[in-house]
Scaffold this motif. Sequence first.
Motif, mmCIF file in Angstrom:
data_model
loop_
_atom_site.group_PDB
_atom_site.id
_atom_site.type_symbol
_atom_site.label_atom_id
_atom_site.label_comp_id
_atom_site.label_asym_id
_atom_site.label_seq_id
_atom_site.Cartn_x
_atom_site.Cartn_y
_atom_site.Cartn_z
ATOM 1 N N ILE A 10 0.817 -1.204 0.000
ATOM 2 C CA ILE A 10 0.000 0.000 0.000
ATOM 3 C C ILE A 10 0.858 1.266 0.000
ATOM 4 C CG2 ILE A 10 -1.766 1.263 1.316
ATOM 5 C CD1 ILE A 10 -2.759 -1.346 0.019
ATOM 6 N N GLU A 11 2.079 1.175 0.562
ATOM 7 C CA GLU A 11 2.967 2.335 0.703
ATOM 8 C C GLU A 11 2.262 3.466 1.442
ATOM 9 O OE1 GLU A 11 4.604 3.333 -3.137
ATOM 10 O OE2 GLU A 11 6.047 1.704 -2.989
ATOM 11 N N GLY A 12 1.737 3.143 2.612
ATOM 12 C CA GLY A 12 1.044 4.148 3.425
ATOM 13 C C GLY A 12 -0.210 4.626 2.726
ATOM 14 N N ASP A 13 -0.335 5.926 2.613
ATOM 15 C CA ASP A 13 -1.504 6.483 1.927
ATOM 16 C C ASP A 13 -1.105 7.170 0.624
ATOM 17 O OD1 ASP A 13 -0.172 8.624 3.015
ATOM 18 O OD2 ASP A 13 -1.822 9.295 4.275
ATOM 19 N N CYS A 32 -4.161 -9.105 0.570
ATOM 20 C CA CYS A 32 -3.077 -9.044 1.548
ATOM 21 C C CYS A 32 -2.329 -7.736 1.321
ATOM 22 C CB CYS A 32 -2.115 -10.216 1.362
ATOM 23 S SG CYS A 32 -2.916 -11.825 1.485
ATOM 24 N N THR A 33 -2.212 -6.939 2.375
ATOM 25 C CA THR A 33 -1.577 -5.625 2.236
ATOM 26 C C THR A 33 -0.329 -5.531 3.094
ATOM 27 O OG1 THR A 33 -2.882 -4.652 4.029
ATOM 28 C CG2 THR A 33 -3.788 -4.499 1.796
ATOM 29 N N GLN A 34 0.603 -4.719 2.630
ATOM 30 C CA GLN A 34 1.795 -4.352 3.378
ATOM 31 C C GLN A 34 1.795 -2.835 3.515
ATOM 32 O OE1 GLN A 34 4.059 -6.496 0.188
ATOM 33 N NE2 GLN A 34 5.514 -6.621 1.877
ATOM 34 N N GLU A 35 2.456 -2.332 4.565
ATOM 35 C CA GLU A 35 2.561 -0.896 4.812
ATOM 36 C C GLU A 35 1.189 -0.232 4.877
ATOM 37 O OE1 GLU A 35 5.463 1.009 2.287
ATOM 38 O OE2 GLU A 35 7.018 -0.406 2.865
ATOM 39 N N LEU A 36 0.280 -0.874 5.573
ATOM 40 C CA LEU A 36 -1.079 -0.379 5.753
ATOM 41 C C LEU A 36 -1.161 0.381 7.070
ATOM 42 C CD1 LEU A 36 -4.180 -0.448 5.025
ATOM 43 C CD2 LEU A 36 -4.278 -2.535 6.407
ATOM 44 N N PHE A 37 -1.634 1.627 7.030
ATOM 45 C CA PHE A 37 -1.889 2.351 8.268
ATOM 46 C C PHE A 37 -3.148 1.791 8.910
ATOM 47 C CE2 PHE A 37 0.654 5.885 6.395
ATOM 48 C CZ PHE A 37 1.555 6.037 7.453
ATOM 49 N N ARG A 38 -3.108 1.601 10.221
ATOM 50 C CA ARG A 38 -4.284 1.105 10.941
ATOM 51 C C ARG A 38 -5.498 1.990 10.647
ATOM 52 N NH1 ARG A 38 -5.600 -2.128 15.289
ATOM 53 N NH2 ARG A 38 -3.454 -2.495 15.947
ATOM 54 N N PRO A 56 0.187 -5.033 13.591
ATOM 55 C CA PRO A 56 1.062 -3.861 13.582
ATOM 56 C C PRO A 56 2.523 -4.284 13.540
ATOM 57 C CG PRO A 56 0.175 -4.216 15.775
ATOM 58 C CD PRO A 56 -0.480 -5.223 14.872
ATOM 59 N N MET A 57 3.330 -3.491 12.818
ATOM 60 C CA MET A 57 4.753 -3.796 12.715
ATOM 61 C C MET A 57 5.623 -2.656 13.229
ATOM 62 S SD MET A 57 4.872 -5.928 9.178
ATOM 63 C CE MET A 57 6.490 -6.555 9.529
ATOM 64 N N TYR A 58 5.191 -1.423 13.040
ATOM 65 C CA TYR A 58 5.962 -0.278 13.506
ATOM 66 C C TYR A 58 5.085 0.959 13.496
ATOM 67 C CZ TYR A 58 6.595 -0.150 8.441
ATOM 68 O OH TYR A 58 6.386 -0.179 7.095
ATOM 69 N N ARG A 59 5.643 2.060 13.994
ATOM 70 C CA ARG A 59 4.929 3.329 14.021
ATOM 71 C C ARG A 59 5.675 4.341 13.156
ATOM 72 N NH1 ARG A 59 0.968 3.858 17.462
ATOM 73 N NH2 ARG A 59 1.119 6.116 17.512
ATOM 74 N N VAL A 60 4.936 5.112 12.373
ATOM 75 C CA VAL A 60 5.503 6.194 11.575
ATOM 76 C C VAL A 60 5.062 7.487 12.259
ATOM 77 C CG1 VAL A 60 5.639 7.265 9.310
ATOM 78 C CG2 VAL A 60 5.312 4.792 9.485
ATOM 79 N N GLU A 61 6.008 8.119 12.967
ATOM 80 C CA GLU A 61 5.657 9.279 13.777
ATOM 81 C C GLU A 61 6.392 10.546 13.385
ATOM 82 O OE1 GLU A 61 6.303 7.734 17.708
ATOM 83 O OE2 GLU A 61 4.256 6.948 17.786
ATOM 84 N N LEU A 68 6.583 8.326 3.728
ATOM 85 C CA LEU A 68 5.396 7.861 4.433
ATOM 86 C C LEU A 68 4.932 8.968 5.375
ATOM 87 C CD1 LEU A 68 6.576 4.244 5.326
ATOM 88 C CD2 LEU A 68 4.937 4.904 3.553
ATOM 89 N N ASN A 69 3.673 9.316 5.310
ATOM 90 C CA ASN A 69 3.144 10.342 6.188
ATOM 91 C C ASN A 69 3.169 9.842 7.635
ATOM 92 O OD1 ASN A 69 2.495 12.286 4.190
ATOM 93 N ND2 ASN A 69 0.731 11.055 3.619
ATOM 94 N N PRO A 70 3.514 10.697 8.564
ATOM 95 C CA PRO A 70 3.565 10.288 9.973
ATOM 96 C C PRO A 70 2.161 10.143 10.560
ATOM 97 C CG PRO A 70 4.189 12.596 9.750
ATOM 98 C CD PRO A 70 3.984 12.062 8.369
ATOM 99 N N ARG A 71 1.575 8.958 10.407
ATOM 100 C CA ARG A 71 0.185 8.727 10.814
ATOM 101 C C ARG A 71 0.047 7.615 11.844
ATOM 102 N NH1 ARG A 71 -3.178 7.275 6.217
ATOM 103 N NH2 ARG A 71 -4.817 7.432 7.771
ATOM 104 N N GLY A 72 1.144 7.211 12.456
ATOM 105 C CA GLY A 72 1.045 6.234 13.533
ATOM 106 C C GLY A 72 1.264 4.805 13.093
ATOM 107 N N GLU A 73 0.468 3.899 13.667
ATOM 108 C CA GLU A 73 0.675 2.471 13.513
ATOM 109 C C GLU A 73 0.505 1.993 12.077
ATOM 110 O OE1 GLU A 73 -0.116 -0.690 16.989
ATOM 111 O OE2 GLU A 73 -1.892 0.183 16.095
#
Length: 94
Positions: A10-13, A32-38, A56-61, A68-73
């Motif tokens: 997904i590469e975030g949003d 099946c998605t990868q790099e999906l924001f919660r 969840p795998m990590y947080r983008v803060e 990747l936009n800093p949108r959390g989990e």
Amino acid sequence: PAFSVLTVNIEGDNHLDTVKALLEKKQPDVLCTQELFRDDMPFFQEIMQVRCVFVPMYRVESENPFRLNPRGEMGVGIFSKPNVRSTRFYAYEG
């Protein structure tokens, strides 16, 4: 019976409109998605008309070199039209 599986990073949003068009065209049974924001799970649940299993795998803060936009989990998500009977998650390090 056969069913279709589609896997997408997904590469975030960064590409939500493009991914939405792909899903509407392909109409997979399992996504099946990868790099999906919660926070984007409802977007895909509405398109697929199913619930999501999210790990969840990590947080983008903060700003980062991956655009990747800093949108959390963020993590992986599985959306399945066939019934998911059970799930297990295993974490590893190293």
